[in-house]
Design an enzyme around this catalytic site. Sequence first.
Site, mmCIF file in Angstrom:
data_model
loop_
_atom_site.group_PDB
_atom_site.id
_atom_site.type_symbol
_atom_site.label_atom_id
_atom_site.label_comp_id
_atom_site.label_asym_id
_atom_site.label_seq_id
_atom_site.Cartn_x
_atom_site.Cartn_y
_atom_site.Cartn_z
ATOM 1 N N ASP A 172 -3.138 5.553 -13.595
ATOM 2 C CA ASP A 172 -3.111 4.317 -12.793
ATOM 3 C C ASP A 172 -4.344 3.454 -13.060
ATOM 4 O OD1 ASP A 172 -0.990 5.742 -11.724
ATOM 5 O OD2 ASP A 172 -1.442 5.192 -9.647
ATOM 6 N N LEU A 200 0.820 -1.218 0.000
ATOM 7 C CA LEU A 200 0.000 0.000 0.000
ATOM 8 C C LEU A 200 0.852 1.267 0.000
ATOM 9 C CD1 LEU A 200 -1.833 -2.263 1.417
ATOM 10 C CD2 LEU A 200 -3.043 -0.333 2.369
ATOM 11 N N GLY A 240 3.699 3.120 -4.489
ATOM 12 C CA GLY A 240 3.971 3.495 -5.878
ATOM 13 C C GLY A 240 3.621 2.434 -6.891
ATOM 14 N N LEU A 241 3.024 1.328 -6.432
ATOM 15 C CA LEU A 241 2.657 0.258 -7.368
ATOM 16 C C LEU A 241 1.155 0.255 -7.678
ATOM 17 C CD1 LEU A 241 4.894 -2.737 -6.131
ATOM 18 C CD2 LEU A 241 5.428 -0.973 -7.823
ATOM 19 N N ALA A 247 -5.577 2.046 -7.244
ATOM 20 C CA ALA A 247 -6.248 1.854 -8.535
ATOM 21 C C ALA A 247 -6.681 0.401 -8.713
ATOM 22 C CB ALA A 247 -5.310 2.271 -9.672
ATOM 23 N N ALA A 248 -5.822 -0.539 -8.319
ATOM 24 C CA ALA A 248 -6.154 -1.956 -8.491
ATOM 25 C C ALA A 248 -7.375 -2.334 -7.647
ATOM 26 C CB ALA A 248 -4.948 -2.828 -8.130
HETATM 27 N N1 LIG Z 1 -5.314 -4.321 0.193
HETATM 28 C C1 LIG Z 1 -6.013 -3.210 0.409
HETATM 29 N N2 LIG Z 1 -7.116 -3.240 1.183
HETATM 30 C C2 LIG Z 1 -7.832 -2.114 1.378
HETATM 31 N N3 LIG Z 1 -7.506 -0.903 0.880
HETATM 32 C C3 LIG Z 1 -6.423 -0.816 0.102
HETATM 33 C C4 LIG Z 1 -5.614 -1.967 -0.176
HETATM 34 N N4 LIG Z 1 -4.609 -1.597 -0.986
HETATM 35 C C5 LIG Z 1 -4.755 -0.256 -1.173
HETATM 36 N N5 LIG Z 1 -5.837 0.206 -0.547
HETATM 37 C C6 LIG Z 1 -6.281 1.608 -0.497
HETATM 38 O O1 LIG Z 1 -5.379 2.397 -1.270
HETATM 39 C C7 LIG Z 1 -4.702 3.356 -0.415
HETATM 40 C C8 LIG Z 1 -3.268 3.565 -0.906
HETATM 41 O O2 LIG Z 1 -3.358 4.307 -2.100
HETATM 42 P P1 LIG Z 1 -2.241 5.344 -2.548
HETATM 43 O O3 LIG Z 1 -2.711 5.958 -3.819
HETATM 44 O O4 LIG Z 1 -1.876 6.254 -1.422
HETATM 45 O O5 LIG Z 1 -0.985 4.417 -2.820
HETATM 46 P P2 LIG Z 1 -0.713 3.419 -4.020
HETATM 47 O O6 LIG Z 1 -1.891 3.428 -4.943
HETATM 48 O O7 LIG Z 1 -0.325 2.116 -3.470
HETATM 49 O O8 LIG Z 1 0.560 4.076 -4.690
HETATM 50 P P3 LIG Z 1 0.648 5.063 -5.979
HETATM 51 O O9 LIG Z 1 -0.669 5.780 -6.089
HETATM 52 O O10 LIG Z 1 1.788 5.977 -5.668
HETATM 53 O O11 LIG Z 1 0.923 4.152 -7.110
HETATM 54 C C9 LIG Z 1 -4.793 2.749 0.969
HETATM 55 O O12 LIG Z 1 -4.713 3.769 1.972
HETATM 56 C C10 LIG Z 1 -6.175 2.121 0.925
HETATM 57 O O13 LIG Z 1 -7.167 3.106 1.077
HETATM 58 C C1 LIG Z 2 1.765 10.802 -8.733
HETATM 59 C C2 LIG Z 2 0.794 10.226 -9.764
HETATM 60 O O1 LIG Z 2 1.156 10.747 -11.043
HETATM 61 C C3 LIG Z 2 0.915 8.713 -9.872
HETATM 62 C C4 LIG Z 2 0.653 7.930 -8.621
HETATM 63 O O2 LIG Z 2 0.815 6.538 -8.897
HETATM 64 C C5 LIG Z 2 -0.609 10.663 -9.401
HETATM 65 C C6 LIG Z 2 -1.627 10.426 -10.505
HETATM 66 O O3 LIG Z 2 -1.256 10.280 -11.672
HETATM 67 O O4 LIG Z 2 -2.836 10.417 -10.178
HETATM 68 MG MG LIG Z 3 -2.665 5.254 -5.801
#
Ligand SMILES: Nc1ncnc2c1ncn2[C@@H]1O[C@H](COP(=O)(O)OP(=O)(O)OP(=O)(O)O)[C@@H](O)[C@H]1O
Ligand SMILES: C[C@@](O)(CCO)CC(=O)[O-]
Ligand SMILES: [Mg+2]
Length: 350
Positions: free
Chosen positions: A164, A113, A116-117, A121-122
């Site tokens: 994403d 979580l 950056g992966l 979005a997933a």
């Molecule tokens: N396995 C999970 N179960 C429940 N909620 C999740 C889970 N994985 C991610 N999330 C939700 O997504 C949030 C993290 O999203 P965030 O956009 O901050 O990071 P990311 O998507 O992992 O990274 P990035 O956006 O930089 O690629 C968590 O706080 C939660 O709300």
């Molecule tokens: C930082 C950012 O460019 C990517 C986050 O994974 C934000 C976005 O595109 O929404």
């Molecule tokens: Mg994200």
Amino acid sequence: MTVSSAPGKVYLFGEHAVVYGEPAVPCAIERRATVTVDARADDHIRVQARDLSLDGFTVEYAGDTAERPDVDVPEGLVDAAMGYIDAAVEQARDAADAPDAGFDITVESEIPLGAGLGSSAAVVVAGIDAATRELGVELSKDEIADRAYRAEYDVQDGQASRADTFCSAMGGAVRVEGDDCRRIETPNLPFVVGFDGGAGDTGELVAGVRDLRAEYGFAADTVESIGDIVRAGEERLYDADPDSEPTADLLAELGRLMDFDHGLLEALGVSSRTLDNMVWAAREAGAHGAKLTGAGGGGCIVALDETPETRTALRYTAECRDAFRAELDREGVRVESSGDGTAAADRGDA
Ligand SMILES: Nc1ncnc2c1ncn2[C@@H]1O[C@H](COP(=O)(O)OP(=O)(O)OP(=O)(O)O)[C@@H](O)[C@H]1O
Ligand SMILES: C[C@@](O)(CCO)CC(=O)[O-]
Ligand SMILES: [Mg+2]
């Protein structure tokens, strides 16, 4: 019961600048979030998200009134978690014209979580797919991508690009510039991911870049230069044969551009000491290039290396918690099982 899954992603290049209309090229990777949805007879939402903290938690609520009997994690974390799932439920209810639909939802994920992966979005993409199917509606991948974007946009206070969510829904390498989203064919790029065990707050990091860009012309120029890097890189990708292994020239050029991109992201204040250390460990191990991926602040770097050297070097790097090869996922969102539990057939693209 319906189960859907969707992949995470790494950015070959272009994160952050994509929020301001520059192009970006994220690539889906074979690490998935899986969301199980069971329709309920009432309008309650019950969520189990075991990966969200070490303890995991269960939340049950109806409407806006949160009742949190089993919660043993800080409230802010619960709110952050519920934001994405709530937004996915709202999109599914809207798509199925079923404003009072209730669900039992379980989230399981191989994607760390806030690292950056693209875990958010997933989760949103898989959640919308599973919940709409559970209500008898089958959306195209394009529709899921669009609704998932709206969900992320709402949760991230209007600071989100389509990158994403489109990448997670469609799979493969994609190119996103504003509302223009398309898949691009690329050779299999040898991604290696290093993870420092930490996380960054996407909303905060995006806001930091927004403020810098508003204050300094040279920060705005830096964001535009990231767009130039993407334009240079995509030219090389379009010239490459997607059905062959990437040539040494292509890897060298993409790597050089990734290094440049990381330097500019660092200048914009979204890297960290641990991310920089992992980037340098990868470069010294012979990677063609290395950069942070996603919002930054902590979490993951991505390097290009077809040999095991970078992975091994990262595993011996003090700041690195985990290092793995990340294969390109070409499938995007998929239904794992639905209705009577039989595996559903693949759905074609929209
Ligand atoms: N396995 C999970 N179960 C429940 N909620 C999740 C889970 N994985 C991610 N999330 C939700 O997504 C949030 C993290 O999203 P965030 O956009 O901050 O990071 P990311 O998507 O992992 O990274 P990035 O956006 O930089 O690629 C968590 O706080 C939660 O709300
Ligand atoms: C930082 C950012 O460019 C990517 C986050 O994974 C934000 C976005 O595109 O929404
Ligand atoms: Mg994200």
